[in-house]
Design a protein around this motif. Sequence first.
Motif, PDB file in Angstrom:
ATOM      1  N   ASP A  58       0.963  -1.087   0.111  1.00 60.38           N
ATOM      2  CA  ASP A  58      -0.062  -0.113  -0.063  1.00 60.38           C
ATOM      3  C   ASP A  58       0.952   1.299   0.010  1.00 60.38           C
ATOM      4  OD1 ASP A  58      -2.897  -0.472   0.009  1.00 60.38           O
ATOM      5  OD2 ASP A  58      -2.844  -1.335   1.872  1.00 60.38           O
ATOM      6  N   ASP A  83      -3.444  -6.085   5.795  1.00 56.85           N
ATOM      7  CA  ASP A  83      -3.517  -6.688   4.675  1.00 56.85           C
ATOM      8  C   ASP A  83      -2.950  -8.252   4.436  1.00 56.85           C
ATOM      9  OD1 ASP A  83      -5.467  -5.052   3.100  1.00 56.85           O
ATOM     10  OD2 ASP A  83      -3.790  -3.792   2.391  1.00 56.85           O
ATOM     11  N   THR A 225     -11.185  -0.309   4.725  1.00 58.37           N
ATOM     12  CA  THR A 225     -10.173   0.717   4.568  1.00 58.37           C
ATOM     13  C   THR A 225     -10.972   1.825   3.688  1.00 58.37           C
ATOM     14  OG1 THR A 225      -8.892  -0.444   3.093  1.00 58.37           O
ATOM     15  CG2 THR A 225      -8.383  -0.347   5.396  1.00 58.37           C
ATOM     16  N   ARG A 226     -10.239   2.209   2.693  1.00 57.98           N
ATOM     17  CA  ARG A 226     -11.041   3.056   1.716  1.00 57.98           C
ATOM     18  C   ARG A 226     -12.226   2.691   1.263  1.00 57.98           C
ATOM     19  NH1 ARG A 226      -6.666   4.267  -2.909  1.00 57.98           N
ATOM     20  NH2 ARG A 226      -6.259   1.892  -2.391  1.00 57.98           N
TER      21      ARG A 226
ATOM     22  N   MET B  16     -12.319   3.642  -8.679  1.00 58.49           N
ATOM     23  CA  MET B  16     -10.978   3.199  -8.639  1.00 58.49           C
ATOM     24  C   MET B  16     -10.981   1.554  -9.034  1.00 58.49           C
ATOM     25  SD  MET B  16      -8.433   2.954  -5.351  1.00 58.49           S
ATOM     26  CE  MET B  16      -9.130   1.290  -4.632  1.00 58.49           C
ATOM     27  N   PHE B  24      -4.676  -1.284 -15.100  1.00 55.52           N
ATOM     28  CA  PHE B  24      -3.547  -2.174 -14.585  1.00 55.52           C
ATOM     29  C   PHE B  24      -4.079  -3.586 -14.537  1.00 55.52           C
ATOM     30  CE2 PHE B  24      -3.549   1.814 -12.028  1.00 55.52           C
ATOM     31  CZ  PHE B  24      -2.278   2.208 -12.171  1.00 55.52           C
ATOM     32  N   ASN B  37      -7.761 -10.450  -3.865  1.00 58.51           N
ATOM     33  CA  ASN B  37      -8.047 -10.218  -2.374  1.00 58.51           C
ATOM     34  C   ASN B  37      -7.001  -9.162  -1.934  1.00 58.51           C
ATOM     35  OD1 ASN B  37      -9.729 -12.163  -1.943  1.00 58.51           O
ATOM     36  ND2 ASN B  37      -8.040 -14.037  -2.175  1.00 58.51           N
ATOM     37  N   ASP B  38      -7.089  -9.074  -0.549  1.00 57.47           N
ATOM     38  CA  ASP B  38      -6.044  -7.930  -0.041  1.00 57.47           C
ATOM     39  C   ASP B  38      -4.573  -8.265  -0.007  1.00 57.47           C
ATOM     40  OD1 ASP B  38      -8.329  -6.418   0.696  1.00 57.47           O
ATOM     41  OD2 ASP B  38      -8.161  -6.672   2.752  1.00 57.47           O
ATOM     42  N   GLY B 130      -0.940  -4.858  -6.203  1.00 54.33           N
ATOM     43  CA  GLY B 130      -0.608  -3.324  -6.229  1.00 54.33           C
ATOM     44  C   GLY B 130      -1.456  -2.636  -5.335  1.00 54.33           C
ATOM     45  N   ASP B 131      -1.350  -1.194  -5.541  1.00 50.31           N
ATOM     46  CA  ASP B 131      -2.018  -0.197  -4.920  1.00 50.31           C
ATOM     47  C   ASP B 131      -2.020   0.980  -5.778  1.00 50.31           C
ATOM     48  OD1 ASP B 131      -3.651   0.682  -2.510  1.00 50.31           O
ATOM     49  OD2 ASP B 131      -2.019   2.049  -2.292  1.00 50.31           O
ATOM     50  N   THR B 132      -3.209   1.716  -5.733  1.00 54.18           N
ATOM     51  CA  THR B 132      -3.432   2.978  -6.331  1.00 54.18           C
ATOM     52  C   THR B 132      -3.863   4.200  -5.416  1.00 54.18           C
ATOM     53  OG1 THR B 132      -4.237   1.672  -8.137  1.00 54.18           O
ATOM     54  CG2 THR B 132      -4.369   4.009  -8.405  1.00 54.18           C
TER      55      THR B 132
END
Lengths: 340, 340
Positions: A58, A83, A225-226, B16, B24, B37-38, B130-132
Amino acid sequence: KNDRVEMTHGAGGRAMAQLIADIFAPALSNPYLAQGNDQAAMPLPAGAAGGTLVMTTDGYVVSPLFFPGGDIGSLAVHGTINDLAMSGATPLWLSASFIVEEGFPFADLDRIARSMGAAARDAGVPVVTGDTKVVERGKADGVFITTAGVGLVPAGLALSGDLARPGDAVLLSGSIGDHGVAIMSSRENLEFETAIVSDSAALHGLVVDMVNVAGPHLKLMRDPTRGGLAATLNEIAHQSGVGITIAEEAIPVKPEVAAACELLGLEPLNVANEGKLVAVVAAGGADALLGAMKAHPLGRDAAIIGHVTDDPNRFVQMTTSFGGGRIVDWLAGEQLPRIC
Amino acid sequence: KNDRVEMTHGAGGRAMAQLIADIFAPALSNPYLAQGNDQAAMPLPAGAAGGTLVMTTDGYVVSPLFFPGGDIGSLAVHGTINDLAMSGATPLWLSASFIVEEGFPFADLDRIARSMGAAARDAGVPVVTGDTKVVERGKADGVFITTAGVGLVPAGLALSGDLARPGDAVLLSGSIGDHGVAIMSSRENLEFETAIVSDSAALHGLVVDMVNVAGPHLKLMRDPTRGGLAATLNEIAHQSGVGITIAEEAIPVKPEVAAACELLGLEPLNVANEGKLVAVVAAGGADALLGAMKAHPLGRDAAIIGHVTDDPNRFVQMTTSFGGGRIVDWLAGEQLPRIC
Ligand SMILES: Nc1ncnc2c1ncn2[C@@H]1O[C@H](COP(=O)(O)OP(=O)(O)OP(=O)(O)O)[C@@H](O)[C@H]1O
Ligand SMILES: Nc1ncnc2c1ncn2[C@@H]1O[C@H](COP(=O)(O)OP(=O)(O)OP(=O)(O)O)[C@@H](O)[C@H]1O
Ligand SMILES: [Mg+2]
Ligand SMILES: [Mg+2]
Ligand SMILES: [Mg+2]
Ligand SMILES: [Mg+2]
Ligand SMILES: [Mg+2]
Ligand SMILES: [Mg+2]
């Protein structure tokens, strides 16, 4: 001038080495980080054979950097541990990449690094490797941190967002909205009678107890979370191809958080949390799981908030206290920027 | 407006999810990322028992985002693979965290994601998670990417920066300065007769050949990125408590890079590379290692550039073509900001 980060602290020379030696190395101190190579090397933990490795990342861009109940450093540890923990994994190692704006005060960087180190030590999950980049003034906003994490899921455990089935119970580990409202109030400089504090916390200890008690009844866990609880439930419904029905009165919201949400025009269901989890469990395991959660300090206010339904539309629905009902969409309510 | 990233693309809601699904997921496509998943879950590879896991991370803030020979996406794959490979590890998995500035064009984000995906596929190392995040206009500079990587070092191999001993040979896999000069020329809008192209490349294939041939003779490897060859040699000298002497005439510098360095006032020894490595090997293994390197496309111009000395001052010294000598410090020459 000399108490602030300069461009040269990101240039790979002596100034960068000094910054790392002065601020990051002592704050994050552990034997893996101390190896000082291009990568950290760790022995596989006992029990790795037959297990599954998990990896997550993250980016953290929270504004303000310091807020009631935490800061970007502790948040970057808790969020990434969580996570990993949502898979039932033992979190093993973290990496931390810092993007720092030229002119950022060393004192603040030091405070963030020490907070990160303390959170990592408390959680027993070391930051084994790092990176430091500096960008020109006005090309970032103080500090951005990206953490990645690696964990080990014991053999036989395989939780996943697509395993929810009609009849399963949906549990929530505690009150919602605390983190997002703490950020928003400190951003708007609001003062409430009761201070609102972020719930930022590492959940892997709670998860151990949950996995031990619920065993194969446990289907999946996710941290809201978000997008808040609403987004998380919709993700689960979507991924599993099911509906979810929750009861409004079952969802814990602290009175001061509810009041602040009114004032700020926020819907608690959409507000981010950083120390809460949602679990889906086969109905037969729900009561035992709830008991285990309530017995842990981070699950004291846990509740069964609803159940999974058979719904080709994959709707998340909420029955209200007045006997009505409504659809909980992940677009409802205002979107909160830079909450994490 | 609709062809640019908006704040809501980082808010955890439907926008998102749509951005990830549109840009992506297809670009980075692989079974681990698709778990959704997380965290991504991967089985331990065969041979893991007895081996050592390695982890690394780098933030990428290169400016401009697109440059001759690569872009921030491919660079973020190559750089992190290389830090893993310097341990002799097989790189296994990458994570990628994107911090995007509001208003950034989708088309550029898509180009970066596709370049990242192509680099990852070419290297055989998938981006599994990933993360954005999105920050307001003016709070970042287009896109910053942080990758982390995990690899597996086979049992029995333990390279480290503190293992250089007097008499060891120092090898370099090819010409220096290409990456930094390519960035600087595109930043200054310079046109040279011969185009100068970044050397950005994943070195783990070359490393396999090197480890196979040199076996226990090999002491350590390091990629001379920020701070260039000068910084890397000084780091090794410092970590191992030795001196290093190199011969100027043995260090490959392309004529066009040398010319551009003159023009830009740069010292090639201090300029960053992204597809080169330095190796320290026991003298008895040097020739065989050099042969293996030259046989690989990414080591064609490899050379023995010097040797390790017994020096309590840990100085890096260079003998010049005219029979003179000088100390190579890691502060010499101009510092290049945001080269990676
Ligand atoms: N913010 C930080 N906190 C803790 N350790 C750090 C931090 N930044 C760098 N390090 C550590 O310092 C050492 C050198 O890091 P550096 O980023 O220079 O290596 P590199 O990734 O090989 O080089 P480059 O980033 O130029 O590619 C590594 O061992 C790294 O883990
Ligand atoms: N830029 C990206 N490229 C590839 N996959 C991504 C990207 N951003 C997110 N993902 C993937 O999308 C899924 C959802 O990511 P998201 O960041 O919402 O999860 P999270 O980390 O649990 O939430 P939060 O970031 O709010 O804490 C994850 O499986 C993640 O790996
Ligand atoms: Mg390196
Ligand atoms: Mg997260
Ligand atoms: Mg680095
Ligand atoms: Mg999560
Ligand atoms: Mg690196
Ligand atoms: Mg995320």
